[in-house]
Design an enzyme around this catalytic site. Sequence first.
Site, PDB file in Angstrom:
ATOM      1  N   ILE A 144      56.939  45.894  26.126  1.00  0.00           N
ATOM      2  CA  ILE A 144      56.635  47.697  26.127  1.00  0.00           C
ATOM      3  C   ILE A 144      57.028  47.923  27.656  1.00  0.00           C
ATOM      4  CG2 ILE A 144      54.165  47.002  26.476  1.00  0.00           C
ATOM      5  CD1 ILE A 144      54.604  48.461  23.868  1.00  0.00           C
ATOM      6  N   THR A 145      57.150  47.275  28.483  1.00  0.00           N
ATOM      7  CA  THR A 145      57.387  49.011  29.956  1.00  0.00           C
ATOM      8  C   THR A 145      58.364  48.615  30.189  1.00  0.00           C
ATOM      9  OG1 THR A 145      56.461  46.642  30.947  1.00  0.00           O
ATOM     10  CG2 THR A 145      54.935  47.739  30.479  1.00  0.00           C
TER      11      THR A 145
ATOM     12  N   ASP B 136      51.022  37.185  29.470  1.00  0.00           N
ATOM     13  CA  ASP B 136      51.722  36.754  30.192  1.00  0.00           C
ATOM     14  C   ASP B 136      52.988  35.833  29.531  1.00  0.00           C
ATOM     15  OD1 ASP B 136      53.949  35.596  32.060  1.00  0.00           O
ATOM     16  OD2 ASP B 136      52.897  36.442  33.733  1.00  0.00           O
TER      17      ASP B 136
ATOM     18  N   ALA C  95      61.801  39.444  29.250  1.00  0.00           N
ATOM     19  CA  ALA C  95      62.054  38.547  29.618  1.00  0.00           C
ATOM     20  C   ALA C  95      62.549  39.017  30.750  1.00  0.00           C
ATOM     21  CB  ALA C  95      63.456  38.319  28.843  1.00  0.00           C
TER      22      ALA C  95
ATOM     23  N   SER D  65      70.943  37.630  22.865  1.00  0.00           N
ATOM     24  CA  SER D  65      72.467  38.667  24.244  1.00  0.00           C
ATOM     25  C   SER D  65      72.975  37.902  24.335  1.00  0.00           C
ATOM     26  CB  SER D  65      71.608  38.252  25.616  1.00  0.00           C
ATOM     27  OG  SER D  65      72.581  38.542  26.453  1.00  0.00           O
TER      28      SER D  65
ATOM     29  N   GLU E 146      74.749  38.168  25.908  1.00  0.00           N
ATOM     30  CA  GLU E 146      75.232  37.068  27.430  1.00  0.00           C
ATOM     31  C   GLU E 146      75.681  35.608  27.044  1.00  0.00           C
ATOM     32  OE1 GLU E 146      75.800  37.366  31.051  1.00  0.00           O
ATOM     33  OE2 GLU E 146      76.950  39.341  30.431  1.00  0.00           O
TER      34      GLU E 146
ATOM     35  N   TYR F  93      70.335  33.103  33.541  1.00  0.00           N
ATOM     36  CA  TYR F  93      70.560  33.922  32.059  1.00  0.00           C
ATOM     37  C   TYR F  93      70.688  33.714  30.712  1.00  0.00           C
ATOM     38  CZ  TYR F  93      69.698  38.480  29.226  1.00  0.00           C
ATOM     39  OH  TYR F  93      69.158  39.010  28.476  1.00  0.00           O
TER      40      TYR F  93
HETATM   41  P1  NAP Z   1      64.049  44.911  30.092  1.00  0.00           P
HETATM   42  O1  NAP Z   1      64.143  46.835  30.791  1.00  0.00           O
HETATM   43  O2  NAP Z   1      64.241  44.245  31.872  1.00  0.00           O
HETATM   44  O3  NAP Z   1      62.110  44.756  30.392  1.00  0.00           O
HETATM   45  C1  NAP Z   1      61.910  43.301  30.812  1.00  0.00           C
HETATM   46  C2  NAP Z   1      60.441  43.681  30.198  1.00  0.00           C
HETATM   47  O4  NAP Z   1      59.693  42.219  29.947  1.00  0.00           O
HETATM   48  C3  NAP Z   1      59.285  44.233  31.027  1.00  0.00           C
HETATM   49  O5  NAP Z   1      58.300  45.248  30.467  1.00  0.00           O
HETATM   50  C4  NAP Z   1      59.297  43.478  31.756  1.00  0.00           C
HETATM   51  O6  NAP Z   1      57.852  43.459  32.349  1.00  0.00           O
HETATM   52  C5  NAP Z   1      59.062  42.232  30.703  1.00  0.00           C
HETATM   53  N1  NAP Z   1      58.913  40.748  31.685  1.00  0.00           N
HETATM   54  C6  NAP Z   1      59.551  39.627  32.457  1.00  0.00           C
HETATM   55  N2  NAP Z   1      58.643  39.071  32.345  1.00  0.00           N
HETATM   56  C7  NAP Z   1      57.819  38.756  31.805  1.00  0.00           C
HETATM   57  C8  NAP Z   1      56.437  38.297  31.438  1.00  0.00           C
HETATM   58  N3  NAP Z   1      56.729  36.777  32.271  1.00  0.00           N
HETATM   59  N4  NAP Z   1      55.654  37.648  30.316  1.00  0.00           N
HETATM   60  C9  NAP Z   1      55.680  38.632  29.918  1.00  0.00           C
HETATM   61  N5  NAP Z   1      56.043  40.074  29.692  1.00  0.00           N
HETATM   62  C10 NAP Z   1      57.752  40.019  30.992  1.00  0.00           C
HETATM   63  O7  NAP Z   1      64.401  44.703  29.374  1.00  0.00           O
HETATM   64  P2  NAP Z   1      65.209  45.556  28.057  1.00  0.00           P
HETATM   65  O8  NAP Z   1      66.675  46.048  28.442  1.00  0.00           O
HETATM   66  O9  NAP Z   1      64.677  46.407  27.960  1.00  0.00           O
HETATM   67  O10 NAP Z   1      66.024  44.586  26.878  1.00  0.00           O
HETATM   68  C11 NAP Z   1      64.457  43.939  25.971  1.00  0.00           C
HETATM   69  C12 NAP Z   1      64.594  42.110  25.760  1.00  0.00           C
HETATM   70  O11 NAP Z   1      66.566  42.235  25.450  1.00  0.00           O
HETATM   71  C13 NAP Z   1      64.886  41.005  26.950  1.00  0.00           C
HETATM   72  O12 NAP Z   1      64.748  40.156  26.424  1.00  0.00           O
HETATM   73  C14 NAP Z   1      66.970  40.953  26.717  1.00  0.00           C
HETATM   74  O13 NAP Z   1      66.626  40.149  27.985  1.00  0.00           O
HETATM   75  C15 NAP Z   1      66.952  41.248  26.337  1.00  0.00           C
HETATM   76  N6  NAP Z   1      67.431  42.371  25.404  1.00  0.00           N
HETATM   77  C16 NAP Z   1      68.840  42.793  26.688  1.00  0.00           C
HETATM   78  C17 NAP Z   1      70.112  43.605  26.050  1.00  0.00           C
HETATM   79  C18 NAP Z   1      70.054  44.543  26.505  1.00  0.00           C
HETATM   80  O14 NAP Z   1      71.432  45.235  26.702  1.00  0.00           O
HETATM   81  N7  NAP Z   1      69.451  45.942  27.739  1.00  0.00           N
HETATM   82  C19 NAP Z   1      70.581  43.116  25.844  1.00  0.00           C
HETATM   83  C20 NAP Z   1      70.668  42.153  25.003  1.00  0.00           C
HETATM   84  C21 NAP Z   1      69.146  41.174  24.859  1.00  0.00           C
HETATM   85  P3  NAP Z   1      57.726  44.369  33.384  1.00  0.00           P
HETATM   86  O15 NAP Z   1      57.415  45.870  33.387  1.00  0.00           O
HETATM   87  O16 NAP Z   1      55.845  43.602  33.685  1.00  0.00           O
HETATM   88  O17 NAP Z   1      58.760  43.773  34.569  1.00  0.00           O
HETATM   89  O1  F7E Z   2      76.655  44.413  34.693  1.00  0.00           O
HETATM   90  C1  F7E Z   2      79.694  44.695  36.424  1.00  0.00           C
HETATM   91  C2  F7E Z   2      79.077  42.965  36.143  1.00  0.00           C
HETATM   92  O2  F7E Z   2      74.534  44.068  35.138  1.00  0.00           O
HETATM   93  C3  F7E Z   2      77.668  44.797  33.657  1.00  0.00           C
HETATM   94  C4  F7E Z   2      71.431  42.242  30.534  1.00  0.00           C
HETATM   95  O3  F7E Z   2      70.891  43.938  30.104  1.00  0.00           O
HETATM   96  O4  F7E Z   2      73.123  43.062  29.467  1.00  0.00           O
HETATM   97  C5  F7E Z   2      72.938  43.201  30.477  1.00  0.00           C
HETATM   98  O5  F7E Z   2      73.436  42.158  31.517  1.00  0.00           O
HETATM   99  C6  F7E Z   2      79.446  44.818  34.082  1.00  0.00           C
HETATM  100  C7  F7E Z   2      79.663  42.951  34.900  1.00  0.00           C
HETATM  101  O6  F7E Z   2      74.532  44.200  32.659  1.00  0.00           O
HETATM  102  C8  F7E Z   2      77.999  46.003  39.709  1.00  0.00           C
HETATM  103  O7  F7E Z   2      79.672  41.710  37.150  1.00  0.00           O
HETATM  104  C9  F7E Z   2      80.966  45.913  38.326  1.00  0.00           C
HETATM  105  O8  F7E Z   2      80.373  42.248  34.421  1.00  0.00           O
HETATM  106  O9  F7E Z   2      75.415  46.340  33.463  1.00  0.00           O
HETATM  107  P1  F7E Z   2      74.762  44.562  34.074  1.00  0.00           P
HETATM  108  P2  F7E Z   2      75.088  42.793  31.991  1.00  0.00           P
HETATM  109  O10 F7E Z   2      75.424  41.470  33.215  1.00  0.00           O
HETATM  110  O11 F7E Z   2      76.044  42.340  31.342  1.00  0.00           O
HETATM  111  C10 F7E Z   2      73.360  41.837  28.438  1.00  0.00           C
HETATM  112  C11 F7E Z   2      73.558  41.856  27.197  1.00  0.00           C
HETATM  113  C12 F7E Z   2      71.717  41.815  29.272  1.00  0.00           C
HETATM  114  O12 F7E Z   2      71.294  40.268  27.430  1.00  0.00           O
HETATM  115  C13 F7E Z   2      71.607  41.210  30.466  1.00  0.00           C
HETATM  116  O13 F7E Z   2      69.642  41.115  30.075  1.00  0.00           O
HETATM  117  O14 F7E Z   2      79.522  45.238  35.278  1.00  0.00           O
HETATM  118  N1  F7E Z   2      79.640  45.192  37.434  1.00  0.00           N
HETATM  119  N2  F7E Z   2      79.795  45.757  39.540  1.00  0.00           N
HETATM  120  C14 F7E Z   2      77.937  45.654  38.308  1.00  0.00           C
HETATM  121  N3  F7E Z   2      76.491  45.297  37.838  1.00  0.00           N
HETATM  122  C15 F7E Z   2      75.849  45.666  37.963  1.00  0.00           C
HETATM  123  N4  F7E Z   2      74.705  45.145  38.322  1.00  0.00           N
HETATM  124  N5  F7E Z   2      75.914  45.964  39.590  1.00  0.00           N
HETATM  125  C16 F7E Z   2      77.412  46.285  40.383  1.00  0.00           C
HETATM  126  O15 F7E Z   2      77.373  47.422  41.473  1.00  0.00           O
END
Ligand code: NAP
Ligand code: F7E
Length: 328
Positions: free
Chosen positions: A12-13, A59, A83, A126, A128, A150
């Site tokens: 939630i954070t 956790d 996660a 995801s 990914e 991941y």
């Molecule tokens: P985020 O901002 O990194 O938030 C991750 C959350 O997981 C935080 O609240 C963190 O808590 C909590 N967490 C980490 N380790 C934990 C543990 N061991 N036990 C309980 N909680 C834990 O991620 P988000 O962007 O909101 O994404 C939410 C979910 O969707 C994740 O599972 C991510 O992998 C998935 N996802 C994200 C995207 C995207 O583009 N954003 C796309 C596809 C899937 P703390 O605050 O304590 O660190």
């Molecule tokens: O990278 C390129 C990098 O870290 C996007 C997570 O929410 O979405 C996220 O994963 C792209 C990559 O996100 C920098 O190489 C270039 O190709 O913003 P990102 P991600 O890896 O796509 C998926 C769906 C999830 O599930 C994940 O949790 O951007 N890139 N230059 C860079 N990326 C970062 N971080 N920093 C750079 O300087």
Amino acid sequence: MTRPRTALITGITGQDGSHLAEFLLSKGYRVAGMVRRASVDQSERIAHLLDHIELVQGDLLDPSSLSKALSDVEPDEVYNLGAMSFVPTSWAQPVLTGEFTALGVTRILEAVRVVNPKIRFYQASSSEMFGKVRETPQTESTPFHPRSPYGVAKAYAHWITVNYRESYGLHASCGILFNHEGPRRGLEFVSRKISNGVARIKMGLDKELRLGNLDAQRDWGYAGDYVRAMWLMLQLDEPVDLVIATGKTHTVRDFCRIAFEHVGLRYEDYVTLDPKFLRPAEVDTLLGDASLAKATIGWEPEVSFPDLVRMMVDADLLRVSRLKAMGH
Ligand code: NAP
Ligand code: F7E
């Protein structure tokens, strides 16, 4: 009086957790969030909601804390968003990533199965998982080829959720979400790194923005739109796995160009390549097809890519100017 529907959100954070909590409160839910203990306050993204939600400690590494959270909160719906979500860190901490992001899902599914198998369960899958993509666009039936620890952990998490649905009849659904962003995105993700960098350069605090692969392509949407899809999925009579995406892809370079142009600058004058941000194995291009989501839950994104970029730059301009005025 009828009991309000109750949701428990892990993570939630995080970015999505805070948007989802807001959305569920607007629907009249009682919302509880699972948080892990930290030595400093982690509640910045949910500070404005603290009077309206309940927090329970737990956790994903600790099975008994999960069972206790479910027994105490008695949710109708569980959204498993917790996660380790930053791809580069998954190479630095591959085992821990597997513990949180993969096995953590088995732990919480086990807790659901034992405490109350009628709970509806959402798993944050995801794009990914598609990694080195086998076809374009990617759909629910595209095979997975993850390219990072991941992505591998998320593929395990996805299949264990499918397996608990098939083994035990749980109402367990996976949303295969493509990248979604917004002003609450962590500063290390590329979208926020760019919007924050643009704001700092515009305010005279930085002179350059160091990035990695500018040619990577992502299907980027707005987080506020994506949490709506999570909820819609759990309202279906039958559980389902759905791709959630905009159906449009853009390069990191496109993101830079729009962000810099929004403040009257050219990205070519400020962005430099830093090999430190290149990845051992890259996901070159992602493009999702969310037609099934449109057909089953009526979901479509509302915020366009250029509007998302400009929203993030505007939010960072405001934040950075406030910090600057306060002398930080
Ligand atoms: P985020 O901002 O990194 O938030 C991750 C959350 O997981 C935080 O609240 C963190 O808590 C909590 N967490 C980490 N380790 C934990 C543990 N061991 N036990 C309980 N909680 C834990 O991620 P988000 O962007 O909101 O994404 C939410 C979910 O969707 C994740 O599972 C991510 O992998 C998935 N996802 C994200 C995207 C995207 O583009 N954003 C796309 C596809 C899937 P703390 O605050 O304590 O660190
Ligand atoms: O990278 C390129 C990098 O870290 C996007 C997570 O929410 O979405 C996220 O994963 C792209 C990559 O996100 C920098 O190489 C270039 O190709 O913003 P990102 P991600 O890896 O796509 C998926 C769906 C999830 O599930 C994940 O949790 O951007 N890139 N230059 C860079 N990326 C970062 N971080 N920093 C750079 O300087």
